[in-house]
Structures are given as structure tokens and as C-alpha cells.
Design an enzyme around this catalytic site. Sequence first.
Site, PDB file in Angstrom:
ATOM      1  N   ASP A   7       1.103  -1.113   0.108  1.00 22.86           N
ATOM      2  CA  ASP A   7       0.068  -0.113   0.125  1.00 22.86           C
ATOM      3  C   ASP A   7       0.967   1.248   0.083  1.00 22.86           C
ATOM      4  O   ASP A   7       1.659   1.448   1.058  1.00 22.86           O
ATOM      5  CB  ASP A   7      -0.682  -0.050   1.287  1.00 22.86           C
ATOM      6  CG  ASP A   7      -1.613   1.094   1.294  1.00 22.86           C
ATOM      7  OD1 ASP A   7      -1.705   2.045   0.668  1.00 22.86           O
ATOM      8  OD2 ASP A   7      -2.441   1.378   2.518  1.00 22.86           O
TER       9      ASP A   7
ATOM     10  N   ASP B 130     -12.682   5.805   2.601  1.00 19.83           N
ATOM     11  CA  ASP B 130     -11.679   5.606   3.006  1.00 19.83           C
ATOM     12  C   ASP B 130     -10.989   7.196   3.492  1.00 19.83           C
ATOM     13  O   ASP B 130     -10.840   7.989   2.744  1.00 19.83           O
ATOM     14  CB  ASP B 130     -10.807   5.270   1.733  1.00 19.83           C
ATOM     15  CG  ASP B 130      -9.062   5.302   2.140  1.00 19.83           C
ATOM     16  OD1 ASP B 130      -8.661   5.723   3.004  1.00 19.83           O
ATOM     17  OD2 ASP B 130      -8.472   4.677   1.205  1.00 19.83           O
TER      18      ASP B 130
ATOM     19  N   GLU C 121      -7.027   0.591  -4.514  1.00 20.44           N
ATOM     20  CA  GLU C 121      -7.247   0.393  -3.089  1.00 20.44           C
ATOM     21  C   GLU C 121      -8.556   0.116  -2.651  1.00 20.44           C
ATOM     22  O   GLU C 121      -8.593  -1.025  -1.699  1.00 20.44           O
ATOM     23  CB  GLU C 121      -7.063   1.925  -2.520  1.00 20.44           C
ATOM     24  CG  GLU C 121      -5.198   2.071  -2.589  1.00 20.44           C
ATOM     25  CD  GLU C 121      -5.026   3.812  -2.751  1.00 20.44           C
ATOM     26  OE1 GLU C 121      -6.002   4.484  -2.369  1.00 20.44           O
ATOM     27  OE2 GLU C 121      -3.701   4.017  -2.917  1.00 20.44           O
TER      28      GLU C 121
ATOM     29  N   LYS D  83       2.967  11.182  -3.307  1.00 24.18           N
ATOM     30  CA  LYS D  83       2.039  10.603  -4.220  1.00 24.18           C
ATOM     31  C   LYS D  83       1.228  11.455  -4.971  1.00 24.18           C
ATOM     32  O   LYS D  83       0.531  11.277  -5.946  1.00 24.18           O
ATOM     33  CB  LYS D  83       1.030   9.533  -3.218  1.00 24.18           C
ATOM     34  CG  LYS D  83       0.224   8.824  -3.814  1.00 24.18           C
ATOM     35  CD  LYS D  83      -0.602   7.693  -2.996  1.00 24.18           C
ATOM     36  CE  LYS D  83      -1.800   6.923  -3.564  1.00 24.18           C
ATOM     37  NZ  LYS D  83      -2.215   5.985  -2.421  1.00 24.18           N
TER      38      LYS D  83
END
Length: 621
Positions: free
Chosen positions: A23, A214, A187, A87
Site C-alpha cells: 500500500d 477511505d 485500493e 503521491k
Amino acid sequence: MARISINLSTGSLQKEEMIVGIDLGTTNSLVSIIHPDTKQPIALKEHNSSSIVPSIIYFDENNNVIVGEEARKFLELKPERTIFSAKRLMGKSYRDIKENADFFSYKIIDDDTESLVKVQIGNVFYSPIELSSFILKELKNRAEHILKTPVNKAVITVPAYFNDAQRQATRDAGKLAGLDVLRIVNEPTAASLAYGIGLNTNAESTPQTIAVYDLGGGTFDISILRIINGIVDVLSTNGDTYLGGDDFDKVIIDFWKRENNISDDTLHQDKSLYQSIRLKAEEAKKYLSSNESFETNLNSFQLRISKNEFDQLIEPLIERTITCSKNALKDAKLTQNDITTVVMVGGSTRIPLVKNRIGEFFNQIVNDSVNPDEVVALGAAIQADILAGNNKELLLLDITPLSLGIETAGGLMDVLIPRNSKVPTKASRQYTTQVDGQSGMRISVFQGERDLVNDNRKLATLNLTNIPGMPAGMPKVEVSFLINADGILTVAAKELRSGVEQQIEIKPQYGLTDETVEKMLMDSIHHAKDDIALRALTEARTEGEQLLKTTEKFLQKNSGALSKVELLDTANAMQALQLSITMDDKNLIQQKIEALNDLSRPYAERIMDEAISNAMKGKQI
Ligand code: AMP
């Protein structure tokens, strides 16, 4: 280098390959595997330490790299040499992130707004791909150290909304870190897998519709998935790229500032005081997830907050996530009642009010039994295990966010793969040349919903060369699009008569933000009417031009067989058509096309008949 081991029962050599699940998060990253004995997914950690590796990279004065927890203290000490949230830069140009440039405390190069962003540390430049590769390398080293075996293969997760460029960038980062990236997995899909959802490939299994909520440290994502017979389909995604646990910390800091009369100036001048208060705020937030009130002293300040006060402060932030969830449902054309399961991901879903409000909104108790920090990595490990052949093969499908096509005559967009197609997918179509003896064909690939390519986004150009000389319309050029399971597009063109071919993998220059995708979709809706009209006009023009070309060719060959009147009328009709093409009236062009056709049809037929009878002369039937 793979490890070789011996199967003791058969005496044969066995190659053991450890495929890890990773992850790669905005704030935190982690690596996990399926435990060889228990067959359960576990997050890898050293004794007495956390499985979580903060996605922070510090470069010392000699550009040595420190990744993870140890790099955290440099966020304050050396902000210009410490990278966080790399990211957010993946597959982006400066233009894409310009509005949020203040968020980053390190230097992002802004002199070339179109190409991919770079970060400057001292006098060295790093791409987001390199930065991510440092985190991946740290995870790889960690895994190798714990497992005592080389780790060369991985499954890496990305947000469901990541586009081609961002997925490719993630894959490249893996490669740079010495990892063979077997699959890029969404994800939310990974999180569902960790809850065992989608693992039943039995044909009779009932379809499930999952909402994956999330809420991490800095970002919020909501995804709606449909899982039928082990096939995962992303129906919609929504979210807020600047909403998360950091904002919850911030409301506590603001609360304490008010209570203790601490001014902005004081905190601005005393960075270490601000940092200490920030850390206390995060501590308080976490404490309030299982206690009723928090209290501590810092210097002369008394820092206290009750759970009730905290809940009131974060209520508006939670409401924002509910608005996003409503939009995601709307896009998926569903209501709350269609959702069979709600899955919680991200550390901030530990907050009881978050769980309660989301459960209330979806009318059910949410799934929160798997550690929300680890759930995505655990799912990635399950996917890795499937790829290693240790589990039933599952298909993991995604959808394309925008249509993909090529430019055809008149600058029109010819869609090969429509938006919302499931990937992997492929499509092909045949095209031909417009000019005699044309030896090359330029195939421009675009992404977007508008009828004119100029309004869409160009991804790449493919040049098919060395087509053998043939009359216009003879070559058969087959253009095929293939999107693999990672969402990466390969375009191939082949002239079928000669076998000449060409192919490219598309790595777009820079990525699209969610907002851009949304804007492109909205534009296509707003301009739908104009676009249809414009397309009709362009098509009429192309047809008119084509007719003028063939008529001219015909006349060159056959003018001797035409009467003077026929020649004159034809010249007039051609001129009228030529003129109409310069105007914006589709009906007029069509009228002139018909007029020219009506005029030429009789003599064309006559000449054809003559040619046939000439050919038959002297032949015995
Ligand atoms: P992630 O990006 O998923 O690792 O989420 C990290 C975020 O979760 C950070 O903002 C943490 O402060 C927050 N977090 C972790 N544990 C808790 C907790 N027990 N209660 C509230 N927030 C938490």
C-alpha cells in the site's frame, strides 16, 4: 534472484517466490504477505515496531536518503529537504498542482508547466517516480530483512481514480526500486478483498454492492464497487484530495488557540511551539476515539477538550464526506439502500462519530473489524497470492474514466473505447487512406468526450510508415486499442494488405486531476448540441471534398467522352460545392453534393456502359 528450495516429500527442486502486497499511501505506506503457515494476510513489522512506514523522505546534505519514521523530525527541522505527500505529484504537471503549491514546503520546479513535475533538493532534481521509488525500496528492504529472502515481485495499490499516467508512474517507481510490479490494484478493491468480499467466484454467489469509505491522514475517497462472481467493477469514485485526519488535528489546534488566547503570530514565530501543539492535538484526537475527555499541560498552557466538543468541531468535516458519498451514489445510479456492505479504510475511520454518521447514512453497521491502516495492504497481499497461483483466479476489473479514440478526417474524434468501459478491454476498427500512393498514416490518440479532437486531450501520435503505394481507399489500416488490467493503453496500427505494423504503449505526458476529468465530462454535456451540429458540418465538408476529388479524377480520365454542356455544368456544380464548403451551412453543402451527383450520374453511367461494352467486344459468349 529467486530462492531455490527443496520439497522434502518429493525431493524435487522448488522455486519459491515471495510476492508482496504494497500500500503506497500519501501519508503512510506498508507491505504485507500471506503468512506461509496460517495462510492469513499479515502486515510485516520488525519486533516491537509499527507496520506503518510514514511516506516521508529526507535527503541529507550529501543527498543520502532516510525514509519513514526517522525522516519525520526533519519535516520541521529541514522542511526544504524533506518530502511528504509525493503521491500527490505522481503523473502530474505543475499546472495540475499549481493551486495547491502552497501545501508543499519543498521546492517544486515551476518553469515548465506542461511536463511532469520535479522536486528540487539542493541542486539535485527528483521526479515523483524517483521519490516513490525510495519509499518502495525502503519497504522492499524491510520485507527482505524480516523474511530473510529476496523480494523482487509486488502488487501495488493505487486510488481507483488514478489515470493511465499515474498508474504507469507507480509501475515505473516499482521498477526503479527493483520490483517487478505484477499488478496495480485499486485500493478499494484491495480493501474489499481483505474483508473476504469478492473471494467467492462461485457462479451462484449473489452480486454485492460495496461502498468503500477511505478517510486517511490527508485525503478522502469513496468508491462504489459491484462484485459479481468474483469480478470487481468500480461503479464510481468521489472524494476530496485535501480532507483527512490532518484537518481534524487542525480543528483541535484552533480550539486550543481560542481557549488559551494564542495568536497566529505567536505560532508563526515559534515554529517548535506550533509543532508541539500539533502533536498534542493528534494525541488528543486519538485518545478521544476511546475516552470521554483529554487534558494535558504544555508550557503554561492548559490543553483540554471533551469528546462532545471534538465531535461538534468535526461534524462539518464529516458532512463533507457525506456529500461526496451522495455524489458517488448518484454517479453509480444507486441509493443508500442498494449498498450491501460498507467498508472502512484509513486511520481516521477509528473516530466513533465517523463510523456512526457513515453507518447512519448508509443505514447499516459498517465493517471495521480489519485494522483500517493495514486493510489495503492486506488486500494487496491477497491479490499477490492469487497471482502466485495460490488462490482461485479472480478478475479485477476497473473502468475507463474518459473515452479513448483517434482523430479522423476533419479533426473529428472517432471513439474506439467509450468512457466507463471495463478494463481489461480491446477494440479495433479499420481505416483507409485519402490520397493515392499515400505511404504514411498519422494516428493521433485522444481522450475525452467531445466530438472535435481539439476539445479533447491528446495522448500520443503513432506514425504508420512504409505503406506500399496503393490507390486511395485501398489500404486497410486496422487500428487497435488494448487496455490491460493496470489500465495502461497500447495502440497498434497494421496495414492488413502489406502487413506493415507499428505499436506504442501510451504514457501520457502528464496526468489528469479528478477536477479535469469532471470538467471534461461537464463540457461534453454542455456542448453536446453544438458538437452534434459541428460534427454534421464537418462530415458534410469531408464528404464534399472527397466528391470534388473523385470528380476531378474522373474528368481527367474521361473529359473526352463528355459533351461541352456536361463539362460546363459540371464545372459550375463543382464551383458551387467548393464555395458551400467554405460556409457554415451543412444543408447547403449537402444540397450541392446532391446537385453534383445528380449531374454526373447520367454520364458516369453512360461511360461505364461504354467501357463494359468495349470490353465485351470481340469476346464470344
Ligand atoms: P492513514 O493515512 O490511513 O494512515 O491515516 C492516518 C490518519 O489517521 C492520521 O491523521 C491519524 O492521526 C489518524 N488516526 C490514527 N489513529 C487514530 C485514532 N485512534 N483516532 C483518530 N484518528 C486516528
